[in-house]
Write a protein that holds these residues in place. Structure first.
Motif, short mmCIF file in Angstrom:
data_model
loop_
_atom_site.label_atom_id
_atom_site.label_comp_id
_atom_site.label_asym_id
_atom_site.label_seq_id
_atom_site.Cartn_x
_atom_site.Cartn_y
_atom_site.Cartn_z
N LEU A 225 0.85 -1.19 0.00
CA LEU A 225 0.00 0.00 0.00
C LEU A 225 0.88 1.24 0.00
CD1 LEU A 225 -2.66 -1.11 2.65
CD2 LEU A 225 -2.73 -1.41 0.17
N ASP A 226 0.28 2.37 -0.32
CA ASP A 226 1.02 3.62 -0.41
C ASP A 226 1.24 4.20 1.00
OD1 ASP A 226 2.06 6.12 -0.93
OD2 ASP A 226 0.61 6.64 -2.48
N LYS A 227 2.50 4.30 1.41
CA LYS A 227 2.77 4.82 2.76
C LYS A 227 2.41 6.30 2.89
CE LYS A 227 7.01 3.39 3.20
NZ LYS A 227 8.35 3.23 3.82
N ALA A 228 2.17 6.96 1.74
CA ALA A 228 1.70 8.35 1.80
C ALA A 228 0.33 8.42 2.47
CB ALA A 228 1.63 8.94 0.40
N ASP A 229 -0.36 7.27 2.54
CA ASP A 229 -1.67 7.22 3.20
C ASP A 229 -1.55 6.90 4.69
OD1 ASP A 229 -3.22 7.74 0.90
OD2 ASP A 229 -3.00 5.66 0.24
N HIS A 230 -0.33 7.05 5.24
CA HIS A 230 -0.09 6.70 6.65
C HIS A 230 -1.08 7.36 7.59
CE1 HIS A 230 1.54 7.37 10.68
NE2 HIS A 230 2.05 6.17 10.55
N ALA A 231 -1.34 8.65 7.36
CA ALA A 231 -2.23 9.37 8.27
C ALA A 231 -3.61 8.72 8.32
CB ALA A 231 -2.35 10.84 7.85
N ARG A 232 -4.09 8.26 7.17
CA ARG A 232 -5.39 7.57 7.14
C ARG A 232 -5.31 6.24 7.88
NH1 ARG A 232 -8.45 7.52 1.41
NH2 ARG A 232 -6.40 7.58 0.44
N PHE A 233 -4.23 5.47 7.61
CA PHE A 233 -4.08 4.19 8.29
C PHE A 233 -4.09 4.39 9.80
CE2 PHE A 233 -1.30 2.96 4.44
CZ PHE A 233 -2.42 2.61 3.71
N HIS A 234 -3.33 5.39 10.26
CA HIS A 234 -3.22 5.62 11.71
C HIS A 234 -4.57 6.04 12.29
CE1 HIS A 234 -2.00 7.62 15.49
NE2 HIS A 234 -1.14 6.63 15.53
N ARG A 235 -5.28 6.89 11.58
CA ARG A 235 -6.60 7.31 12.07
C ARG A 235 -7.55 6.12 12.13
NH1 ARG A 235 -10.98 8.90 9.19
NH2 ARG A 235 -9.79 9.22 7.27
N TRP A 236 -7.49 5.27 11.10
CA TRP A 236 -8.37 4.11 11.08
C TRP A 236 -8.07 3.15 12.23
CZ3 TRP A 236 -7.59 3.43 5.11
CH2 TRP A 236 -8.52 4.26 4.44
N TYR A 237 -6.79 2.83 12.43
CA TYR A 237 -6.51 1.83 13.47
C TYR A 237 -6.75 2.40 14.86
CZ TYR A 237 -1.67 2.50 15.44
OH TYR A 237 -0.55 2.90 16.13
N THR A 238 -6.52 3.71 15.02
CA THR A 238 -6.83 4.34 16.31
C THR A 238 -8.33 4.27 16.60
OG1 THR A 238 -4.96 5.85 16.04
CG2 THR A 238 -6.64 6.46 17.65
N SER A 239 -9.13 4.49 15.56
CA SER A 239 -10.59 4.42 15.70
C SER A 239 -11.05 3.00 16.02
CB SER A 239 -11.24 4.91 14.40
OG SER A 239 -12.62 4.66 14.40
N VAL A 240 -10.43 2.01 15.37
CA VAL A 240 -10.79 0.62 15.60
C VAL A 240 -10.45 0.20 17.03
CG1 VAL A 240 -10.20 -1.76 15.00
CG2 VAL A 240 -10.68 -0.11 13.20
N ILE A 241 -9.25 0.56 17.48
CA ILE A 241 -8.84 0.20 18.84
C ILE A 241 -9.74 0.88 19.87
CG2 ILE A 241 -6.99 0.42 20.54
CD1 ILE A 241 -6.53 -1.79 18.49
N ALA A 242 -10.12 2.12 19.61
CA ALA A 242 -11.05 2.80 20.51
C ALA A 242 -12.39 2.06 20.57
CB ALA A 242 -11.25 4.25 20.05
N PHE A 243 -12.85 1.57 19.41
CA PHE A 243 -14.10 0.81 19.36
C PHE A 243 -13.98 -0.46 20.19
CE2 PHE A 243 -17.00 -2.34 17.68
CZ PHE A 243 -18.15 -1.63 17.34
#
Length: 408
Positions: free
Chosen positions: A147-165
């Protein structure tokens, strides 16, 4: 059986500030208790949590993941059982061990670690959480998947949201909504990539998943998307907190840090002891399939059981002087620490033992070696005391350090 009022509630600020004191009370006087808010039975002794995880008699299931993780990931391997689980695990496991891990992904891990360290190695200071730990495992997984590491900010936001869930034990509706939105956004992002990858296979993990076949079974696009979602969240959050935890523990025990600096073969010991002493994941749930007798009483069939890993890993009946961080302890076998035969419970045990354990070990060993090379006199920033935060997952939120820069 004891009631929850005897110890700080697991949803209370008091518990979040210091769960270890509460764990001690639970193990000693309330090893099995009903928790009204989460509608679950809480267990805290090593022998009980180990029994639930190993589940040799088929008394526990992962049916709880139907409501706990399916809303954010889709249906994942964690929810499967029997042959269906065995086949799916056989499809994904080879990428995380042996030749594939060494040949394909060790260079990916080394490169991603070095790139992050290069950004601060000349400065003499860094926050090991913000500048390294939160970024490193997510970058590695994105790179592994192609995957494109330029999308890191999205990946981090997604996994933070999932862990919070996953850790939303109090049922905050905003956290629930954010987690459910993440499933939609991740699917919209991943599905076109999966379809293109099927048509143009490469040498990355996503291509491996697309092409994998066991006994005539292949993974569907939905299977692959759900596994990638799970991998980003589980692989990101846990390794992030493990790396931060290892350094926090060693920096607070300078003699042990010095020993690791002198002898890097001690890094797996430091990792194993951190997994025991300050595990990244403090609780994992299971569902009882039958009535079960545990050390604190009887659990009825069909209920959720919250297994307190953080408590079990500090059970004095299993580990000597359990509240002491000691990478040289003799009751923790490093050789088995990253396998289903582990003494600690941080990766769970049995058939649902963490498939990414050896990947995490590789990331930690490579990352720590490179960080120690770049920061030979690493020390905490003046006046800073590392503080863990979190209930479901837990670790330092910040770890500012100082060091004398050295040439790469």
């Amino acid at each position: 059986m004891s009631t929850v009022q005897q110890v700080p509630d697991i949803l209370s600020p008091e518990f979040a500030a210091d769960p270890y004191s509460a764990y001690r009370v639970m193990r000693e006087s309330a090893p099995l208790m009903w928790h009204e808010a989460t509608q679950s039975y809480i267990i805290s002794r090593y022998e009980d949590v180990e029994r639930v995880f190993k589940d040799k008699e088929g008394q526990f299931t992962t049916d709880n993941y139907d409501w706990q993780i399916e809303p954010v990931h889709g249906r994942t391997i964690l929810q499967l059982s029997g042959r269906e689980h065995a086949v799916r695990r056989a499809l994904v496991a080879p990428a995380f061990r042996g030749h594939d891990l060494e040949a394909k992904f060790l260079p990916v891990i080394e490169r991603n670690s070095r790139e992050l360290i290069d950004a601060f190695r000349h400065t003499g200071s860094a926050d090991l959480v913000a500048d390294y730990a939160t970024r490193f495992p997510v970058n590695v997984i994105a790179d592994m998947l192609g995957l494109d590491k330029a999308d890191h900010a999205r990946f981090h936001r997604w996994y933070t949201s999932v862990i919070a869930f996953l850790g939303n034990l109090s049922g905050d509706p905003e956290v629930t909504a954010a987690g459910e939105l993440t499933r939609v956004e991740f699917a919209e992002y991943m599905m076109p990539i999966i379809r293109r990858r099927r048509e143009h296979l490469g040498d990355d993990l996503l291509s491996t998943l697309c092409a994998a076949e066991v006994d005539g079974v292949r993974m569907s696009d939905e299977d692959i998307k759900a596994f990638c979602s799970l991998l980003l969240a589980a692989g990101g959050e846990t390794t992030d907190k493990a790396i931060a935890g290892i350094f926090a523990n060693l920096l607070l025990h300078p003699d042990q840090l010095a020993a690791v600096q002198r002898d890097r073969s001690l890094i797996p010991r430091a990792f194993a002891e951190t997994l025991r002493y300050t595990p990244p994941v403090h609780m994992i749930m299971r569902q009882s399939a039958t009535e079960v007798e545990l050390s604190g009483g009887t659990i009825p069939a069909g209920v959720t059981v919250t297994c307190l890993i953080g408590a079990a890993n500090r059970d004095a009946s299993r580990f000597g002087d359990p509240d002491r961080f000691d990478i040289f302890r003799e009751d923790l076998t490093t050789k088995n620490a990253f396998s289903a035969a582990a003494d600690h419970l941080a990766f769970a045990l049995g058939r649902h033992f963490c498939v990414g354990a050896l990947l995490a070990k590789a990331e930690v060993e490579i990352g720590m070696n490179q960080l120690l090379d770049a920061m030979p006199d690493i020390r905490l920033a003046d006046g800073f005391d590392p503080v863990e935060q979190g209930v479901f997952t837990r670790g330092p939120q910040s770890l500012p350090v100082r060091f004398t820069p050295v040439a790469p």
